[in-house]
Scaffold this active site. Structure first.
Site: not given
Ligand code: ATP
Ligand code: MG
Length: 474
Positions: A168, A66, A68
């Site tokens: 994170d 996705d 963001d």
């Molecule tokens: P994917 O979508 O591939 O699962 P992602 O890195 O995009 O991985 P998401 O859960 O969609 O993960 O979160 C988007 C962004 O928000 C992350 O890349 C990170 O920067 C931030 N983020 C998400 N969850 C956390 C958390 N628990 N603590 C800190 N930052 C977070």
């Molecule tokens: Mg994501």
């Protein structure tokens, strides 16, 4: 949060800006809807960046799950720019911009004093029906909207260089600027991605204590990306993993689905076990494998997870029901095996074992009722699938859980936990035309009448006089 420690990834005051000519992200790999959102924000006079996992995945040449967006526009300002937009979130409001099945999440830059991600259960698309997003926790969401006005904007929203702190891992903290297509890196994320290294921003122990789910996220990215977790980021997990027991079970359910239903479930399982995180997430599942090392059940689980991964990769639907049936197979088997052997095949024993195993898991992971009931039905179907009774067996084909039950039977048969000839019989039955099916059911009933029970091994039946009970049953 900012200890003077050289090994800690501390955001720089100013980003390293990597121009378009020096990175591999091309707009042709970005979702057209995400681009629409970015351009519209920019035209509105705001900063607009892609951020997080999508930037990481684009740099890795992977297709992002996705997209963001991060911006300096306030949520209300975002809403004004898009008709197809809804504000969600409790204390920290986010804008969701809808384009058919795709949702672009737009977050205003957040200051570090803002609530962490963990405090904000976001609306999720129901994984089973893939319909419009529904709030996971309606009541909490309602409260969120009441409470949102109480928070001073200055305490919540921030600038991009504050926003980077709340993220994170360094690999998840890169910003792609739509203004000039450059990548902004405050934390050495570009180098870490190139080195395939997962490194928390800030002091790892502090960051895990702030939000223990980050330990599961580390495991998830290790499994998904094949990155190595940096030693300083990995070390505290062994001592802090117990903190997961304090995480709301609804959030752990979401994380469990991300770990196991995103195409890398088998690897997630192995990483979670190796890092001691499975024991913290669902102790009963881990303790079965500790007390039954190398068991057939573990092989069945891994095969089931690999099959699920293959389905995800082929874009076929997958269901939490099947996942929880796999995960809970060990605990269910252990409960059944603790009863006297003559009761093992009784429906009441099986159902009671399912209920007990689900109840235990529920104390950690909030498994919604419909999935828990599905698990029960899948297991309840097993004896009926192993011992089909004449034409009545044909009705099982219409059972709403038939397909899941049959898939479980196939897996069990593959590992010698159910008679393979019965699994093969159900496969043939489904392929046969309707008229042929009745014939097959009659033939099976005849066979059963000639032997005392359904054939168990390779179809080689012992010569035994048919017992009256066996004949009557069929
Ligand atoms: P994917 O979508 O591939 O699962 P992602 O890195 O995009 O991985 P998401 O859960 O969609 O993960 O979160 C988007 C962004 O928000 C992350 O890349 C990170 O920067 C931030 N983020 C998400 N969850 C956390 C958390 N628990 N603590 C800190 N930052 C977070
Ligand atoms: Mg994501």
């Amino acid at each position: 949060m900012n200890p003077p420690d050289a090994s800690v990834a501390t955001p720089r005051a100013a980003p390293r800006i990597i121009p378009r000519s020096e990175h591999s992200i091309s707009r042709s790999h970005i979702s057209p809807n995400a681009l629409r959102v970015l351009y519209r924000l920019r035209e509105g006079g705001f900063m607009a960046f892609l951020v997080g996992g999508c930037v990481r995945d684009l740099l890795l040449g992977l297709e992002p799950k996705d997209f963001d967006v991060a911006t300096d526009a306030l949520p209300e300002e975002v809403k004004k720019l898009f008709r197809n937009c809804r504000l969600v979130g409790r204390r920290f409001r986010l804008a969701h911009v809808f384009f058919g099945r795709e949702t672009i999440e737009v977050a205003t830059f957040r200051a570090t004093s803002a609530p962490s991600q963990g405090d904000e259960p976001l609306p999720e698309t129901d994984p089973e029906d893939g319909e419009a997003p529904e709030l996971l926790d309606d009541e909490a969401a309602a409260r969120a909207f009441d409470a949102s006005g109480r928070i001073l904007r200055d305490n919540v929203y921030g600038t991009i260089d504050e926003d980077v702190w709340r993220r994170d891992f360094t690999a998840n903290s890169l910003y792609y600027n739509i203004a000039d297509f450059s990548v902004w890196d405050y934390v050495g994320g570009v180098e870490d991605i190139a080195a395939r290294r997962l490194r928390l921003i800030g002091a790892p122990e502090t960051r895990y204590r702030e939000d223990p789910v980050r330990m599961l996220r580390a495991a998830r990215f290790e499994a998904k990306l094949g990155f190595d977790i940096d030693p300083d980021t990995a070390r505290p997990i062994a001592t802090l993993r117990e903190l997961l027991s304090a995480v709301p079970p609804a959030r752990l359910f979401d994380e469990t689905l991300k770990l196991f239903l995103s195409g890398h479930g088998a690897r997630s399982f192995q990483v979670l076990r190796r890092r001691g995180l499975l024991a913290a997430l669902v102790p009963s599942v881990d303790s079965y494998f500790v007390s039954h090392p190398g068991s057939l059940v573990e092989q069945l689980l891994l095969r089931g997870l690999s099959n699920t991964d293959a389905r995800v990769i082929e874009d076929k639907p997958v269901t939490p029901t099947f996942l929880f049936a796999l995960l809970l197979y060990g605990p269910i088997a252990a409960i059944i095996e603790a009863t006297p052997p003559e009761r093992w095949h009784e429906l009441a024993t099986i159902l009671e074992a399912c209920d007990q195993a689900v109840r235990e898991a529920q104390t950690h992971i909030a498994i919604p009722k419909r999935f828990a009931l599905g698990v029960r039905e899948m297991f309840a179907l097993q004896p009926r699938l192993e011992h089909p009774r004449g034409r009545r067996a044909l009705r099982l084909l219409e059972h709403p859980r038939f397909r899941a039950g049959y898939d479980l039977l196939l897996l069990r048969a593959e590992f010698g936990l159910a008679p393979p000839e019965m699994a093969a019989w159900w496969t043939r039955l489904q392929e046969a035309p309707a008229a042929e099916r009745e014939h097959m059911a009659d033939a099976l009933a005849g066979d059963a009448a000639r032997s005392t029970s359904a054939p168990r091994r390779g179809g080689r039946r012992r010569r035994r006089r048919p017992g009256p009970k066996a004949a009557a049953r069929s």
